[in-house]
Design a protein around this motif. Structure first.
Motif, PDB file in Angstrom:
ATOM      1  N   LYS A 174      -1.984  40.782 -31.764  1.00  0.00           N
ATOM      2  CA  LYS A 174      -2.557  41.312 -32.877  1.00  0.00           C
ATOM      3  C   LYS A 174      -4.086  40.864 -33.142  1.00  0.00           C
ATOM      4  O   LYS A 174      -4.875  41.682 -33.460  1.00  0.00           O
ATOM      5  N   ASP A 208      -6.649  42.481 -31.218  1.00  0.00           N
ATOM      6  CA  ASP A 208      -6.781  43.654 -31.676  1.00  0.00           C
ATOM      7  C   ASP A 208      -7.804  43.747 -32.895  1.00  0.00           C
ATOM      8  O   ASP A 208      -8.722  44.701 -33.220  1.00  0.00           O
ATOM      9  N   ARG A 223     -11.247  40.719 -28.266  1.00  0.00           N
ATOM     10  CA  ARG A 223     -10.329  39.850 -27.152  1.00  0.00           C
ATOM     11  C   ARG A 223     -10.837  38.622 -26.666  1.00  0.00           C
ATOM     12  O   ARG A 223     -10.372  37.645 -26.359  1.00  0.00           O
ATOM     13  N   LYS A 236      -6.963  50.721 -29.906  1.00  0.00           N
ATOM     14  CA  LYS A 236      -6.826  49.590 -30.940  1.00  0.00           C
ATOM     15  C   LYS A 236      -5.596  48.976 -30.995  1.00  0.00           C
ATOM     16  O   LYS A 236      -5.535  48.058 -31.521  1.00  0.00           O
ATOM     17  N   ASP A 237      -4.580  49.544 -30.250  1.00  0.00           N
ATOM     18  CA  ASP A 237      -3.363  48.789 -30.097  1.00  0.00           C
ATOM     19  C   ASP A 237      -3.014  48.215 -28.998  1.00  0.00           C
ATOM     20  O   ASP A 237      -1.826  48.084 -28.521  1.00  0.00           O
TER      21      ASP A 237
END
Length: 553
Positions: A96, A99, A103, A417-418
């Motif tokens: 998470k 996200d 990264r 995005k996930d």
């Protein structure tokens, strides 16, 4: 890459700063070769994930020497447990964070944390310090695992990603085979502290390569981190992993401690699901489970971990005890399974990239694993090593169909995005499956071995009495006599014990084959959603050519 749109009920991230990303397609190099910068990044990611997977293998070999110097035999298991708990609990949080904040920075932080844990573990002066520093190292390892998968998911479109599957399958094979050998060499010639210090040069290389070559959009999430969700999910994961670690070994399955941990774990996870439905930026967005494909491959990943880790523990035990194989090079005992897994994974990846088709692979993998495990359940004291190797190769081939493909399908089922939470969920499901598999299959094994010894009367009693402290050595990985004690048994008692171990492995692999049936059945329900990127394959019969790439299946 597809253009991403923020979900309407979630705060939008600030616009990404313009950067020069590594182009995942259309490389300006010979056809079939990725750009040089991408190859460098892949090498760095491979080193990072190798560190996380290799560490436990090396440390396990060094543990007798560590205990001899630091003492604390009663807390020996916590050196491994602390690492495992920290890795499992931190995996979804790392996903998470990537996200929300980008990264690259999160991944570099996980490398630094892992290296800090390695340095301090190598410098530990007491067993308590070593356990604490191993937990720190495990926190970093959780970020290495999920960060690698998420970065691959962001750099390389799913259609092209299959080409790199074999590389990561090879890393697992190298870790499983080379870990015990390398651990023995390091411990004998450099000392056990170098089992941790060896991570530093490799980690430094990965750190420099990632920081200098990897370019990804920066993100600045405006939403607050879901702290209540993080606490509840961590509590649930830690409780359930402790159940699988302690159940049947430290505490009886029906003890107050185990039942309390089960209640705590289930209650925390139930409350976590409730909290996630109301969090502005949930740690685990439940909408990703609206994808049928994502839910199915998460379940398949759990079952794959269940049967895979169980097989890797009980196969060497059978080969050493019943077939008389040496334990010195224990990783080599798994070579037929690991090589077939690596080769099949490589072929599946190439075929997936070339055709865009993958629906039949999960079904084929489930069928091969189920068949191979059932064949392993038929082994007796007269089964030869060649026959065992062929059965193992069949199981490995099934794993090759599923190992990387389940991650590919999971990532293709969600929006960009996930990507982090999708990767972390897929990784965590396999980790939890392995924990439950070792615990439950170990319980089956113990019960069947002790029952078989009782059925064989006096010879079985002699075998049982030959164990350390006057009894059979029982642990979460099974009931076993050490090789020296086994060699000293009378012929009748030794035969009784070998028969009991064969009966125990029969129970283990029969139960594992039943679990693998679940993966086979789930594979039938996977839909062939077109993979993003590359040249689209012809759509399956009945599918619309303009069908969108979904966040659901």
């Amino acid at each position: 890459m597809n253009q991403q749109h923020p979900a309407p009920d979630r705060p939008a991230a600030e616009p990404a700063e313009p950067v020069a990303p590594v182009a995942p397609v259309a490389p300006a190099e010979p056809a079939g070769r990725p750009p040089r910068s991408l190859r460098v990044i892949l090498v760095a990611l491979s080193i990072s994930i190798l560190l996380a997977m290799l560490d436990n293998m090396i440390v396990a070999t060094a543990m007798p020497t560590i205990v001899g110097e630091l003492g604390g035999l009663a807390h020996l298991s916590w050196v491994v447990t602390a690492y495992t708990l920290a890795t499992a609990a931190s995996t979804p949080i790392w996903g998470k964070l990537g996200d929300l904040y980008g990264r690259k920075g999160v991944y570099l932080a996980s490398i630094v944390l892992f290296l800090a844990g390695s340095v301090t573990s190598g410098a530990a002066q007491t067993m308590g310090q070593l356990i604490g520093f191993r937990a720190l190292q495990g926190l970093g390892a959780g970020g290495l695992m999920v960060g690698t998968m998420a970065i691959i998911g962001e750099l390389i479109p799913p259609r092209e990603r299959g080409k790199y599957q074999g590389m990561f399958a090879s890393i697992m094979a190298v870790a499983m085979i080379g870990g015990p050998l390398l651990g023995g060499l390091i411990t004998d010639h450099l000392g056990w502290r170098w089992a941790f210090y060896i991570n530093l040069p490799l980690g430094a290389v990965a750190l420099v390569m990632v920081s200098s070559v990897l370019h990804l959009p920066r993100r600045r999430g405006r939403a607050r981190i879901d702290y209540p969700g993080a606490v509840l999910l961590t509590t649930g994961i830690v409780s359930l992993v402790l159940v699988t670690t302690w159940g049947g070994s430290e505490y009886a399955w029906g003890s107050a401690v185990i039942l309390g941990l089960i209640a705590l774990g289930v209650g925390a996870l139930a409350l976590f699901l409730f909290v996630e439905t109301r969090a502005p930026e949930p740690l685990l967005p439940l909408h990703i489970f609206r994808s049928g494909n994502f839910s199915l491959v998460t379940g398949i990943g759990f079952l794959l971990g269940f049967v895979m880790f169980g097989s890797m523990i009980f196969l060497p035990l059978f080969q050493q005890t019943v077939q008389g194989a040496s334990a010195t090079n224990s990783g080599l005992l798994l070579l037929p399974m690991l090589l077939s897994m690596m080769l099949v994974s490589l072929v599946v990846g190439r075929v997936t990239t070339a055709t865009g088709r993958y629906r039949w692979f999960p079904m084929t993998g489930g069928l091969l694993i189920t068949t191979g495990l059932w064949l392993l359940s038929t082994m007796t004291t007269g089964t030869g090593r060649l026959t065992t190797g062929l059965f193992m190769a069949l199981v490995g081939a099934g794993m090759g169909f599923l190992m990387q493909l389940t991650m590919l399908i999971a990532q293709n089922s969600v929006e960009m995005k996930d990507m982090g939470v999708a990767s972390s969920t897929a990784t965590l499901s396999r980790t939890l499956g392995g924990s439950f598999g070792v615990a439950l299959l170990g319980a089956f094994f113990n019960r069947r071995v002790t029952g078989s010894l009782a059925e064989q009367g006096a010879a079985g009693s002699s075998a049982r009495d030959a164990g350390p402290d006057g009894g059979l050595a029982v642990s979460e990985t099974g009931a076993q006599l050490d090789p020296a004690s086994l060699a000293e048994l009378p012929a009748a008692a030794r035969a009784a014990y070998e028969t009991a171990v064969a009966a125990g492995t029969h129970a283990v692999f029969l139960a594992a084959s039943l679990a693998a049936v679940g993966a086979f059945v789930a594979g039938w329900f996977i839909k062939e959603i077109p993979l993003r990127g590359g040249t689209p394959a012809a759509p399956p019969a009945g599918a619309r050519k303009d069908a969108p790439v979904p966040a659901g299946a």
